[in-house]
Write a protein that holds these residues in place. Sequence first.
Motif, PDB file in Angstrom:
ATOM      1  N   HIS A 135       0.828  -1.207   0.000  1.00 39.82           N
ATOM      2  CA  HIS A 135       0.000   0.000   0.000  1.00 39.82           C
ATOM      3  C   HIS A 135       0.865   1.261   0.000  1.00 39.82           C
ATOM      4  O   HIS A 135       0.548   2.222  -0.712  1.00 39.82           O
ATOM      5  CB  HIS A 135      -0.940  -0.020   1.214  1.00 39.82           C
ATOM      6  N   HIS A 146       3.467   9.500   5.201  1.00 44.97           N
ATOM      7  CA  HIS A 146       2.494   8.420   5.069  1.00 44.97           C
ATOM      8  C   HIS A 146       3.131   7.071   5.390  1.00 44.97           C
ATOM      9  O   HIS A 146       2.568   6.252   6.116  1.00 44.97           O
ATOM     10  CB  HIS A 146       1.923   8.435   3.647  1.00 44.97           C
ATOM     11  N   HIS A 194       2.332   4.416   8.433  1.00 41.45           N
ATOM     12  CA  HIS A 194       2.045   2.984   8.263  1.00 41.45           C
ATOM     13  C   HIS A 194       3.032   2.122   9.036  1.00 41.45           C
ATOM     14  O   HIS A 194       2.675   1.056   9.532  1.00 41.45           O
ATOM     15  CB  HIS A 194       2.026   2.596   6.785  1.00 41.45           C
TER      16      HIS A 194
HETATM   17 FE   LIG Z   1      -2.392   4.761   3.900  1.00 40.72          FE
END
Ligand SMILES: [Fe+2]
Length: 430
Positions: free
Chosen positions: A47, A134, A138
């Motif tokens: 992701h 980001h 994560h």
């Molecule tokens: Fe994300």
Amino acid sequence: MTDAKERIAAQLLAVRDRSLAYTEADDDLLVRQHSPLMSPLVWDLAHVGNYEELWVLRAAGGITPLRPEIDDIYDAFKTPRKDRPSLPFLGPAEARRYIEGVRGRVLDVLDAIDLDDPSPLNRDGFVFGLVIQHEHQHDETMLATLQLSGQPGLVQDGELPKGRAGGPEEVHVPAGPFLMGTDTLPWAYDNERPATWVDLPGYWIDRLPVGNRAYADFIEDGGYDDPRWWTPEGWHWRQTSGATGPLFWTRDGGTWYRNRFGRTEPLPMDEPVQHVCWYEADAYARWAGKRLPTEAEWEKACGWDPERRRSRRYPWGETEPTPALANLGHRASHPAPLGAYPGGASAYGVEQMVGGTCGSGPGPGSTATRGSAVFPYKEYSEVFFGEEYRVLRGGSWAADPAAVRTTFRNWDYPIRRQIFTGFRCARPET
Ligand SMILES: [Fe+2]
């Protein structure tokens, strides 16, 4: 490459090293779902690569999509975490190949980009800041997954400063306006903008986060059995969850233990409490004769410099975090003891506001953008700052300095306990 680009490239490298270290485990651990609250670790890994492809390669670089057929799999808003195990996500080897392929092209875009270009994605390398932050966010989520898995995980026990006792319990913040949010920090998200004057009455705020000793006192005083301390929603959660203390705590005779990355160890009473949800923090505060701070109270106590009438980037000022100022960047896999960072105090003298546990406090209804246009990622700021959520501030020991500043905002549900979150209390002046 210019110095600014070199710095960005170094940060991209550092965050990727971190992600790969957290996913070195065997394939079975990576593809399994350890809790319906979390994605399989290998989903998070691909992701972050997909997010990098969407924003740096396609949006900023104008590059033809590499793997458009996997976009839906990695769209966090299409499939809730509990359903992600059923997705046809990439296996560990393919996920690593995919993110490496994306990253090579990202460095080409960095090479070519003009950081002085006025377009909002390019200016000051904003789009790179977006993907770096980001990925670190994560990584923190992946650590929470590793903690929930009960597997040994990646435990670091780097040395932290010693705690110190004494000093005032609370700090007084006088009435008056302060500037909340920022117009100037280049990598700040839309939900931190624009800077806005907010006038607050005077209040008291705890100098330190609530510690394990104080939280154990709340439990031993019957706090989990007394509905007086809980809101109706909180009491409902308490009864249906059956919780009798923070997640990962157990008691044997008169001694408290905690489980940390698969190890059971005596609970260090002088550390900030972690793994309580918003309802538990709220009940504790009522029991203590206080309440949780509002988001504005938290930010004023953390970032406002009343003498210079400006916000600081960090509680202590503008200098980058060091090991003497805050426990950031997963130096150790636990919070530092209470009182360990007198040099990291805010202008008002409030300590450990970043790099211990996040502050979980503000009530519902905080809006995301506070007036600015949603940019560029409305799925982060529009969706998650409504009535259902609580705002998180501060950054935990697992947060990287790239995603820590006095204006940074995060969110979660009021029932969440697996995150590395703690809290402190406040009360009005009179
Ligand atoms: Fe994300």
